[in-house]
Design a protein around this motif. Structure first.
Motif, PDB file in Angstrom:
ATOM      1  N   PHE A 155       0.785  -1.465  -0.490  1.00  0.00           N
ATOM      2  CA  PHE A 155      -0.095   0.199   0.758  1.00  0.00           C
ATOM      3  C   PHE A 155       0.588   1.486  -0.123  1.00  0.00           C
ATOM      4  O   PHE A 155       1.597   1.400   0.897  1.00  0.00           O
ATOM      5  N   GLU A 156       0.519   2.606  -0.682  1.00  0.00           N
ATOM      6  CA  GLU A 156       1.103   3.359  -0.453  1.00  0.00           C
ATOM      7  C   GLU A 156      -0.011   4.087  -1.064  1.00  0.00           C
ATOM      8  O   GLU A 156      -1.039   4.072  -2.340  1.00  0.00           O
ATOM      9  N   LYS A 157      -0.197   5.427  -0.028  1.00  0.00           N
ATOM     10  CA  LYS A 157      -0.780   6.739  -0.015  1.00  0.00           C
ATOM     11  C   LYS A 157      -0.411   7.580  -0.720  1.00  0.00           C
ATOM     12  O   LYS A 157       0.764   8.669  -0.481  1.00  0.00           O
ATOM     13  N   ILE A 158      -0.740   8.231  -1.968  1.00  0.00           N
ATOM     14  CA  ILE A 158      -0.088   8.862  -2.669  1.00  0.00           C
ATOM     15  C   ILE A 158      -0.587  10.510  -1.927  1.00  0.00           C
ATOM     16  O   ILE A 158       0.020  11.738  -2.446  1.00  0.00           O
ATOM     17  N   ASP A 159      -2.472  10.894  -2.526  1.00  0.00           N
ATOM     18  CA  ASP A 159      -2.798  11.735  -1.937  1.00  0.00           C
ATOM     19  C   ASP A 159      -3.956  11.055  -1.096  1.00  0.00           C
ATOM     20  O   ASP A 159      -4.004   9.860  -1.127  1.00  0.00           O
ATOM     21  N   GLU A 160      -4.566  12.203  -0.515  1.00  0.00           N
ATOM     22  CA  GLU A 160      -5.963  11.911  -0.553  1.00  0.00           C
ATOM     23  C   GLU A 160      -7.009  10.866  -1.180  1.00  0.00           C
ATOM     24  O   GLU A 160      -7.987  10.592  -0.699  1.00  0.00           O
ATOM     25  N   ASN A 161      -6.806  11.528  -2.164  1.00  0.00           N
ATOM     26  CA  ASN A 161      -7.859  10.777  -2.849  1.00  0.00           C
ATOM     27  C   ASN A 161      -7.703   9.730  -4.442  1.00  0.00           C
ATOM     28  O   ASN A 161      -7.840   9.424  -5.133  1.00  0.00           O
ATOM     29  N   THR A 162      -6.210   9.468  -3.656  1.00  0.00           N
ATOM     30  CA  THR A 162      -5.475   8.009  -4.430  1.00  0.00           C
ATOM     31  C   THR A 162      -4.328   7.590  -3.621  1.00  0.00           C
ATOM     32  O   THR A 162      -3.767   7.465  -2.901  1.00  0.00           O
ATOM     33  N   TYR A 163      -4.228   5.960  -3.733  1.00  0.00           N
ATOM     34  CA  TYR A 163      -4.307   5.131  -3.158  1.00  0.00           C
ATOM     35  C   TYR A 163      -3.584   3.995  -4.093  1.00  0.00           C
ATOM     36  O   TYR A 163      -4.229   4.369  -5.540  1.00  0.00           O
ATOM     37  N   THR A 164      -2.654   3.612  -4.172  1.00  0.00           N
ATOM     38  CA  THR A 164      -1.474   2.727  -4.460  1.00  0.00           C
ATOM     39  C   THR A 164      -1.259   1.088  -4.424  1.00  0.00           C
ATOM     40  O   THR A 164      -0.445   1.533  -2.924  1.00  0.00           O
ATOM     41  N   TYR A 165      -1.277   0.758  -4.550  1.00  0.00           N
ATOM     42  CA  TYR A 165      -1.215  -1.365  -4.672  1.00  0.00           C
ATOM     43  C   TYR A 165       0.226  -1.706  -5.633  1.00  0.00           C
ATOM     44  O   TYR A 165      -0.137  -1.818  -6.502  1.00  0.00           O
ATOM     45  N   ASN A 166       1.318  -2.396  -4.985  1.00  0.00           N
ATOM     46  CA  ASN A 166       2.549  -2.262  -5.356  1.00  0.00           C
ATOM     47  C   ASN A 166       2.904  -3.906  -6.109  1.00  0.00           C
ATOM     48  O   ASN A 166       2.333  -4.181  -4.219  1.00  0.00           O
ATOM     49  N   PHE A 167       2.396  -4.061  -6.915  1.00  0.00           N
ATOM     50  CA  PHE A 167       3.149  -6.051  -6.632  1.00  0.00           C
ATOM     51  C   PHE A 167       3.924  -5.949  -7.505  1.00  0.00           C
ATOM     52  O   PHE A 167       4.383  -5.867  -8.691  1.00  0.00           O
ATOM     53  N   GLY A 168       5.292  -7.298  -6.691  1.00  0.00           N
ATOM     54  CA  GLY A 168       6.597  -6.996  -7.240  1.00  0.00           C
ATOM     55  C   GLY A 168       7.443  -6.037  -6.979  1.00  0.00           C
ATOM     56  O   GLY A 168       7.188  -5.074  -6.745  1.00  0.00           O
ATOM     57  N   ASP A 169       8.589  -6.018  -7.453  1.00  0.00           N
ATOM     58  CA  ASP A 169       9.623  -5.935  -6.775  1.00  0.00           C
ATOM     59  C   ASP A 169       9.442  -4.420  -8.310  1.00  0.00           C
ATOM     60  O   ASP A 169       9.416  -4.894  -9.536  1.00  0.00           O
ATOM     61  N   ALA A 170      10.038  -3.295  -8.151  1.00  0.00           N
ATOM     62  CA  ALA A 170       9.701  -2.458  -9.066  1.00  0.00           C
ATOM     63  C   ALA A 170      10.701  -2.336 -10.338  1.00  0.00           C
ATOM     64  O   ALA A 170      10.829  -1.810 -11.521  1.00  0.00           O
ATOM     65  N   ARG A 171      12.042  -3.135  -9.641  1.00  0.00           N
ATOM     66  CA  ARG A 171      13.334  -3.512 -10.900  1.00  0.00           C
ATOM     67  C   ARG A 171      12.959  -4.413 -11.616  1.00  0.00           C
ATOM     68  O   ARG A 171      13.852  -4.162 -12.211  1.00  0.00           O
TER      69      ARG A 171
END
Length: 231
Positions: A128-144
């Protein structure tokens, strides 16, 4: 001799009519397959038998599956449907499930009435990553690792889900199967250049999905947005 033959034929006719009459009085409907699972474009027979004429219909989920006059069910889009089988007296229901062949991503929450808390409760995976009050992101795997990595981005307005985006690399492993992933779930609407538009077949939850790709940015996106009410 001729009179005897006529008498015999009459007796047999009466017996035959009596048998048919009993069958009509005691209609029977047997279904071999009460539940069916199949892929898109796959066909399976429910194997229904009766001593009366059988009819088949899909009062629920008719966009997900079709059925022939002989009871052969064909998968159209991923989802659930209920097949009704009747002989005019007896009625049976068959649960039909069209299962996905391409499970590329974690299934996002596609409820456009969902709140931020609803999304948090639903998402059991992803970082989970909260970008701002209206945007939530969920990352899957290694970004590299661009082959495996993707992210699901939820956008909100007035604490209601507004749209969803799944982003992954053009050079990653998901690109080639993305159209197949969409095609077995949604109805193709239009395509122009690098933009492909699909619609959800479920009338109770109408939304559009746009698939776009950019070679130079090494980016592909699936963008889910709610269909605005005409009222």
């Amino acid at each position: 001799m001729k009179r005897i033959l006529l008498l015999l034929m009459a007796v047999l006719a009466i017996a035959s009519c009596s048998k048919e009459s009993k069958e009509e009085e005691n209609p029977v409907l047997n279904i071999q397959n009460k539940e069916i699972s199949l892929y898109r474009n796959e066909e399976k027979n429910v194997n229904a038998t009766s001593n009366r004429k059988i009819t088949y219909s899909f009062p629920k989920g008719e966009l997900h599956a079709s059925v022939s006059e002989d009871g052969v069910v064909k998968g159209i889009f991923v989802g659930n449907a209920e097949l009704t089988i009747t002989n005019g007296v007896n009625t049976e229901k068959v649960k039909v499930t069209i299962i996905p062949k391409y499970d590329l991503f974690y299934n996002p929450l596609l409820d456009f009435n969902a709140s931020k808390e609803d999304v948090k409760k639903y998402m059991k995976s992803g970082v989970f990553e909260k970008i701002d009050e209206n945007t939530y992101t969920y990352n899957f795997g290694d970004a590299r690792d661009i082959q495996e990595f993707y992210k699901i981005i939820y956008s909100f307005e007035d604490n209601k889900l507004k749209n969803i985006m799944i982003a992954f690399a053009f050079n990653g492993k998901y690109r080639d199967d993305a159209i197949k992933y969409l095609g077995e779930r949604y109805v193709p609407v239009s395509s122009e250049g690098s933009v492909f538009v699909f619609a959800n077949p479920d009338k109770n939850n109408p939304f559009y999905i746009g698939f776009t790709f950019n070679v130079f940015k090494n980016l592909c996106t699936l963008f889910y947005s709610k269909v605005k009410s005409s009222n």
